[in-house]
Enzyme design. Structure first.
Site, mmCIF file in Angstrom:
data_model
loop_
_atom_site.group_PDB
_atom_site.id
_atom_site.type_symbol
_atom_site.label_atom_id
_atom_site.label_comp_id
_atom_site.label_asym_id
_atom_site.label_seq_id
_atom_site.Cartn_x
_atom_site.Cartn_y
_atom_site.Cartn_z
ATOM 1 N N ASP A 162 0.908 -1.086 -0.064
ATOM 2 C CA ASP A 162 -0.027 0.081 0.033
ATOM 3 C C ASP A 162 0.998 1.191 -0.076
ATOM 4 O OD1 ASP A 162 -2.111 1.529 0.163
ATOM 5 O OD2 ASP A 162 -3.049 0.439 1.673
ATOM 6 N N TRP A 163 0.365 2.422 -0.299
ATOM 7 C CA TRP A 163 1.310 3.642 -0.538
ATOM 8 C C TRP A 163 1.717 4.076 0.737
ATOM 9 C CZ3 TRP A 163 -0.053 1.599 -4.303
ATOM 10 C CH2 TRP A 163 0.155 1.895 -5.759
#
Length: 806
Positions: free
Chosen positions: A730-731
């Site tokens: 995920d970011w």
């Protein structure tokens, strides 16, 4: 707006965009409208309050009729749509005689009190302030009641990323102004219809308390949601939805209620008893609306033959017949009751479902429901069956129930298993840490024979993770034969088949391998369309000089999140409520076509975390409390998108079931519940749809962050499931040193776990001097190995090669 005008609006260039910008697809808009209607769940319909008579005057109350909530906030909803329909205008389009003076009063009030959408991330409104019931509105309602017999009251709730819904008025509960509006309508009109526009489950006990005649749960349906619900209200489309979640009478009745929202850690004490698995076993009286429930504008009789057992599993032939007076579709649902012996089992579990075509009155359709033995198995993490760490079929009677929802399904027969069957032996993986033990819910029999809650310790991890990893390190690829010293490899030769992918990777320098393990610095990469989520692959000039192209990612489940205009689609909960994988697959294929037009190569979708608790702020992006329904709908999205040559990226792997302190909170869950509930949907997607990319979660799972979780990624996903695709973070991620290998930190720790790419990258993790965590570790004693770096690069480059050939 008529279909002709809609078509014109889709073919005209949106303001601020060049005339030659890609246009939106009217087929996609039509599909979105159809699924928004098919996902709308009719929960009450007393006195035939619905459908409305278009010729009869109707009073519409509530600001959300105009300030429609089309989707939730955050990466899963911040799309730039060309328009958003609302209910008031859409009812007028359908020819409904909306009470004009009352509508004018509401429109004027909304214009004078505009919605504040919020500008700070994670601080968006949970709802919009309702029009107060002052003397002017009271008089307008009384006057409208003299002209109309039916009132439609619209209640709306917003949801969003990085925050939860709240146990307060305006979120989970009604506000005083909303309740006053409903009470006034119920007291003044012969019939009252409540429309609840939301992405997440909220308290609905007031509908029964206030005597609302009809209750329509209208999930956030995207840009066509208002029009879809108007068509449902007038009967142009049927309310086709069936609940993907149980709706309890009180929040406190949910089994997760006491173990949700802790910023540090949550013990998943309910274990496999999530949602209806808990309520149907222990607390049926606590249910307001059962899982799978939904009314239509007609009725159906569902019957079936006894289950037949074969080599591959159990099959049931079911028949649905329209016994009412209108056209309508049925959702046929099959549940199993497993023997509650060695392993504690829920009273019922969904094992198969099918949606019929729209049936004319008196017409019938037969469907075949196949249940592989694997879908009837349980995971034994304690050794209670004598077969620890295995998928087993405990001995006993497996009773099958067929019907229209979990509560009304009736027994149709049983299958006997004479002795425990072991379907697959595995190894312990991702179990709770020994220093964080807790107790889990079990099923016991009370003195009166009823099921009661018992408790037992959760088995903790016994794995020597360091030894497991060292014994399975990938070997370095042999140097390609015949390569001249200093000759740069060419990715083009891989694409034309003259060079094997492994030979190409073997010829890359360690710095090139490290660069492939990072995205392009930040979001909105200049390598792609403005507003993109980030790029990976050819993110450096050096890699691009070798012919390695970049791949562009975009958020998210409800549409393509770019600076450009893009279609805004129904939220995940709305799609799940259709119980129609075929229609969702068709929608996703149209969405993939739009991805190609707008320059998106990887859609960060579907979101598929389990609805463990109704307060999770991001539930609107996800599908259901049930893993089979979740996996089936997610597989439909992946298959549809990837049929167009684009890629889908299921997320968040795994157990991301709350937003509170999501980047640090620890989901503590038994290995059995993890495999049967929280990983099962992902397993269905991997086996049935072969997603090209998977995204890890922010949270910890039993003490280890998802982006460092070797057992989840390598032992289970790659080892047990055979997943060969790309895995990204995920970011951004949390920086940490590997506790088992101190020479590895941050991205080196991540690569060892089997997570290939850090997204979106970030200059704190990667620099042009190559002084990053991967290269630091590679140079260090006992650091990351060349084989591990090559394995990650292979996943990235295989994805890019497949994309180039698509």
């Amino acid at each position: 707006m008529t279909d002709e005008l809609l078509s014109q609006s889709l073919s005209a260039a949106p303001a601020g965009e060049p005339a030659d910008a890609p246009r939106l697809d009217p087929d996609l808009a039509a599909a979105a409208r159809a699924l928004a209607a098919r996902g709308a769940v009719l929960l009450r319909n007393n006195h035939d309050a619905l459908p409305l008579d278009p010729a009869a005057p109707v009073a519409v109350l509530g600001r959300v009729q105009k300030d429609w909530i089309a989707v939730g906030y955050g990466s899963g909803g911040d799309v730039n749509p060309p328009y958003v329909t609302n209910l008031l205008d859409s009812l007028r389009e359908e020819g409904v005689a909306v009470d004009a003076p009352l509508a004018a009063l509401t429109e004027a009030w909304c214009q004078a009190h505009p919605v504040d959408p919020g500008t700070e991330w994670g601080r968006w409104p949970l709802s919009f302030p309702e029009m107060p019931l002052d003397e002017e509105l009271r008089a307008a309602i009384a006057a409208a009641a003299a002209r109309a017999t039916t009132a439609v009251v619209v209640i709306g709730r917003a949801a969003g990323e990085d925050r939860e819904s709240a146990l307060e008025p305006g979120s989970y509960y009604l506000t005083d102004d909303e309740r006053a509006l409903l009470e006034a309508a119920a007291g003044a009109f012969e019939r009252t219809v409540a429309v609840v526009v939301t992405g997440n489950v909220i308290d609905l006990s007031w509908a029964e308390e206030l005597g609302v005649d009809a209750l329509l749960l209208a999930w956030c349906g995207g840009m066509e949601g208002g029009r879809a619900i108007a068509r449902v209200l007038v009967g142009a489309d049927e309310p086709g939805g069936r609940l993907p979640d149980t709706i309890a009478r009180r929040y406190e009745d949910y089994p997760s209620a006491g173990h949700f929202g802790d910023p540090q850690a949550n013990d998943y004490v309910e274990d496999v008893f999530v949602g209806y698995r808990y309520f149907e076993t222990f607390a049926p009286d606590a249910v307001l609306h059962p899982f799978g429930f939904g009314l239509g504008y007609t009725t159906h009789e569902i019957t079936g033959r006894p289950p037949a057992a074969g080599d591959d599993g159990v099959s049931v032939r079911a028949r649905a017949r329209n016994t009412g007076g209108r056209v309508g579709s049925a959702v046929v649902q099959l549940y199993v009751s497993k023997p509650d012996g060695a392993l504690s089992q829920p009273a019922r579990e969904l094992v198969a479902f099918a949606r019929t075509a729209a049936l004319e009155p008196g017409a019938a359709q037969t469907v075949e429901l196949a249940v592989p033995w694997r879908d009837l198995a349980s995971y034994d993490d304690s050794g209670a069956t004598g077969h620890r760490f295995a998928w087993v079929l405990p001995a006993g009677t497996y009773t099958f129930h067929l019907g229209a929802d979990v509560r009304s399904a009736r027994p149709i027969g049983a299958v006997e298993i004479d002795a425990v069957r072991v379907l697959r032996r595995l190894e312990q993986a991702a179990a709770p840490a020994p220093d964080h033990p807790f107790r889990r819910m079990t099923r016991r029999t009370g003195p009166d024979g009823a099921s009661v809650v018992g408790w037992e310790p959760v088995p903790v991890s016994e794995v020597d993770l360091r030894e497991r990893i060292l014994s399975r390190l990938p070997q370095a690829l042999p140097a390609p034969a015949g390569t001249a010293d200093g000759a740069a490899p060419s990715f083009a030769s891989v694409l034309d088949g003259t060079t094997g992918l492994e030979d190409f990777v073997a010829g890359l320098e360690p710095g090139d391998l490290a660069a492939l393990a990072y995205g392009d610095i930040e979001m909105d990469s200049p390598l792609g369309a403005p507003g993109n989520a980030g790029a990976f692959g050819g993110v450096t000039e050096r890699l691009r000089s070798l012919g390695v192209p970049p791949a562009i990612t975009t958020d998210g489940p409800s549409g393509i999140r770019l600076a450009a205009t893009a279609s805004l689609l129904p939220c995940g909960t709305a799609l799940a409520s259709t119980w129609d994988p075929g229609a969702v697959r068709a929608l996703a294929a149209l969405h993939g076509r739009e991805m190609a037009a707008l320059g998106s190569e990887v859609l960060l979708s579907p979101g598929m975390n389990i609805h463990r608790d109704p307060l999770c702020g991001r539930n609107f992006e996800y599908f259901s409390e049930d893993p089979l329904l979740t996996g089936s709908l997610a597989a439909a999205v992946v298959t549809g998108v990837q049929s167009t040559g684009r890629a889908a990226c299921p997320k968040h792997f795994a157990a991301n079931n709350q937003e509170t302190n999501r980047i640090f909170a620890d989901s503590r869950v038994s290995e059995r519940a993890l495999r049967e509930i929280y990983l099962r949907g992902f397993e269905i997607v991997v086996s049935g749809a072969a997603p090209q990319v998977i995204m890890t979660s922010y949270n910890k799972i039993n003490g280890v962050w998802g982006h460092y979780h070797y057992d989840l990624v390598t032992t289970i996903a790659r080892g047990e499931w055979g997943y060969e695709g790309l895995i990204i973070t995920d970011w951004w991620m949390r920086m940490a040193t590997d506790p088992d290998f101190p020479a590895l930190r941050d991205s080196a720790y991540r690569v060892r776990a089997g997570v290939d790419v850090l997204m979106p990258g970030g200059d704190t993790h990667f620099s042009t001097t190559r002084d990053d965590a991967i290269m630091d570790s590679y140079r260090a004693e006992n650091g990351i190995t060349l084989g591990e770096m090559q394995a990650a690069a292979l996943h990235v480059l295989r994805f890019l090669a497949d994309r180039a050939r698509a």
